[in-house]
Design a protein around this motif. Sequence first.
Motif, mmCIF file in Angstrom:
data_model
loop_
_atom_site.group_PDB
_atom_site.id
_atom_site.type_symbol
_atom_site.label_atom_id
_atom_site.label_comp_id
_atom_site.label_asym_id
_atom_site.label_seq_id
_atom_site.Cartn_x
_atom_site.Cartn_y
_atom_site.Cartn_z
ATOM 1 N N SER A 152 48.088 36.109 35.680
ATOM 2 C CA SER A 152 48.355 35.155 36.761
ATOM 3 C C SER A 152 47.362 35.231 37.919
ATOM 4 O O SER A 152 47.365 34.352 38.774
ATOM 5 C CB SER A 152 49.773 35.380 37.306
ATOM 6 O OG SER A 152 49.919 36.712 37.781
ATOM 7 N N THR A 153 46.507 36.255 37.959
ATOM 8 C CA THR A 153 45.581 36.380 39.085
ATOM 9 C C THR A 153 44.263 35.648 38.820
ATOM 10 O O THR A 153 43.849 35.478 37.668
ATOM 11 C CB THR A 153 45.290 37.861 39.390
ATOM 12 O OG1 THR A 153 44.470 37.959 40.554
ATOM 13 C CG2 THR A 153 44.570 38.519 38.220
ATOM 14 N N ARG A 154 43.617 35.256 39.913
ATOM 15 C CA ARG A 154 42.278 34.673 39.820
ATOM 16 C C ARG A 154 41.213 35.651 40.323
ATOM 17 O O ARG A 154 40.026 35.329 40.293
ATOM 18 C CB ARG A 154 42.207 33.388 40.636
ATOM 19 C CG ARG A 154 43.117 32.279 40.109
ATOM 20 C CD ARG A 154 42.969 31.012 40.928
ATOM 21 N NE ARG A 154 43.831 29.941 40.405
ATOM 22 C CZ ARG A 154 43.897 28.733 40.925
ATOM 23 N NH1 ARG A 154 43.154 28.427 41.995
ATOM 24 N NH2 ARG A 154 44.700 27.820 40.403
ATOM 25 N N ASP A 155 41.678 36.816 40.777
ATOM 26 C CA ASP A 155 40.760 37.830 41.296
ATOM 27 C C ASP A 155 40.317 38.719 40.138
ATOM 28 O O ASP A 155 41.134 39.441 39.547
ATOM 29 C CB ASP A 155 41.466 38.659 42.370
ATOM 30 C CG ASP A 155 40.524 39.621 43.078
ATOM 31 O OD1 ASP A 155 39.564 40.090 42.440
ATOM 32 O OD2 ASP A 155 40.753 39.905 44.272
ATOM 33 N N PRO A 156 39.024 38.725 39.786
ATOM 34 C CA PRO A 156 38.578 39.524 38.634
ATOM 35 C C PRO A 156 38.770 41.022 38.843
ATOM 36 O O PRO A 156 39.005 41.757 37.877
ATOM 37 C CB PRO A 156 37.095 39.159 38.495
ATOM 38 C CG PRO A 156 36.705 38.599 39.826
ATOM 39 C CD PRO A 156 37.918 37.960 40.391
ATOM 40 N N ASP A 157 38.675 41.494 40.097
ATOM 41 C CA ASP A 157 38.876 42.922 40.349
ATOM 42 C C ASP A 157 40.325 43.335 40.104
ATOM 43 O O ASP A 157 40.592 44.388 39.514
ATOM 44 C CB ASP A 157 38.476 43.267 41.784
ATOM 45 C CG ASP A 157 36.977 43.116 42.021
ATOM 46 O OD1 ASP A 157 36.211 43.222 41.024
ATOM 47 O OD2 ASP A 157 36.567 42.886 43.171
ATOM 48 N N VAL A 158 41.256 42.511 40.561
ATOM 49 C CA VAL A 158 42.674 42.794 40.328
ATOM 50 C C VAL A 158 42.973 42.750 38.831
ATOM 51 O O VAL A 158 43.700 43.597 38.293
ATOM 52 C CB VAL A 158 43.558 41.793 41.093
ATOM 53 C CG1 VAL A 158 45.025 41.954 40.693
ATOM 54 C CG2 VAL A 158 43.388 41.969 42.589
ATOM 55 N N ARG A 159 42.389 41.775 38.159
ATOM 56 C CA ARG A 159 42.611 41.643 36.710
ATOM 57 C C ARG A 159 42.101 42.875 35.965
ATOM 58 O O ARG A 159 42.806 43.434 35.113
ATOM 59 C CB ARG A 159 41.904 40.393 36.207
ATOM 60 C CG ARG A 159 41.976 40.200 34.691
ATOM 61 C CD ARG A 159 41.116 39.025 34.269
ATOM 62 N NE ARG A 159 40.952 38.963 32.831
ATOM 63 C CZ ARG A 159 41.776 38.296 32.021
ATOM 64 N NH1 ARG A 159 42.808 37.644 32.523
ATOM 65 N NH2 ARG A 159 41.570 38.286 30.713
ATOM 66 N N ASP A 160 40.881 43.321 36.287
ATOM 67 C CA ASP A 160 40.314 44.483 35.605
ATOM 68 C C ASP A 160 41.147 45.740 35.861
ATOM 69 O O ASP A 160 41.384 46.546 34.944
ATOM 70 C CB ASP A 160 38.878 44.716 36.066
ATOM 71 C CG ASP A 160 37.920 43.637 35.560
ATOM 72 O OD1 ASP A 160 38.321 42.888 34.634
ATOM 73 O OD2 ASP A 160 36.800 43.527 36.088
#
Length: 445
Positions: A152-160
């Motif tokens: 659900s996130t668009r932030d790649p850092d949060v996703r990783d």
Amino acid sequence: MYTALRLQKRLKPQLKLAAEGHGGVCVTVLDPDPYMTYQPFLPEAAAGSISPRHVVVPLRRVLTGCQILIGEARSFDHERRVAHVATLATAEEEGEDATFELPYSELVLAPGSVARTLPVPGLAEHGIGFKTVEEAISLRNHVLEQLDIASSTRDPDVRDAALTFVFVGGGYAGVEALAELEDMARYACRYYHNVQAEDLRFLLVEASDRILPEVGAEMGRYALRELRARNIDVRMETRLDSCERRVAVLSDGSRHPARTLVWTAGVRPHPVLAASGLPLTERGRLRCAATLRVAGVDHAWSAGDAAAVPDLTADTDDAVCAPNAQHALRQSRRLADNLADSLEGADPAELTPYRHAYAGSVASLGLHKGVAHVYGRKVKGYPAWLMHRVYHLSRVPTFNRKARVLAEWMLSGLFKREIVSLGSLEHPRAEFESAAGGRRGTRPS
């Protein structure tokens, strides 16, 4: 539990007399939880292969001839033979530090072990243990929630960070938990339109130069190859230096942003042993004779992880039995028999010493994968996994639990895995509190 179960069988007439108020013998089991956890099944409970209710055995159902007291011993006065006990009732009525005296004639100390932690910055805030069924289920919910966050996130850092899972400790608990959860997470990815199995990153950190030392060097190397073949990053001779701000910093200089850090780096004896006033070894375990009596102390016994019991099958005189379930189960029965014999008037010299040659070990590496080193024979792959299941099914106590676990295994072969996260169970009042406060709240992740 096993000691009490054996005593319940050996002393049945005396227990019946006590229940009728005509003297006899009374067995009191004191434990903070009303159940015993069969820990070898925790990885499968975390992966959803077994219901968490079937990993535990209710004490009141099994020990019908014993008195069950839910509480914890804070200290002992063995000269007076009393334990200072705290329960939920004493905490509510008299305060957290309040205790009452529980008298005894014979003391059996078998509190097991607790997680051995190190002063790693950020560990207390962000680490997750793997010793209890509550921790196993919480970890399952947490892993599935990370997939939801990544989706659900668009932030790649949060996703990783959400898709990075760090496990510290390459023993049984660490390897089996990682392997089962990795299997579950990769399976769950097929139900997320924007999360692929290749996006997941599992990292195992081990301070020594081998994993699964219990199954031998050859099978340990096979397990290492198997994990790495599944794209699991295994770092040998590496330590966790910090995990502050959800960033795992390793001793090799690498940094890994991760929202999941599972700590399984060993165990230590339960802290209550230090308050027992009984003789301890340099590692904090109770110093015991081969008959399971506490060395040099009358009317005190111990078994399992808490006890340093001489290993009579070893080549050296100072060897002690390893703190594992294989010894603990057998020691508990020998302790009960010796204690019953002692109550019936047997001389201490007539008690039977504990002796058991180590049979070997089995470990699961996920569904249909495993390693085993049993009676000198090395087994790997599907046969080792099947051996792991058959062995632990035979050891889990009560026919009720055996039947339920077997039924769940059979059903899991017919139907798909469950991938539901019930993280809200950890915060059951969050929804009501937000409604009562007139606002929409969010539960912690």
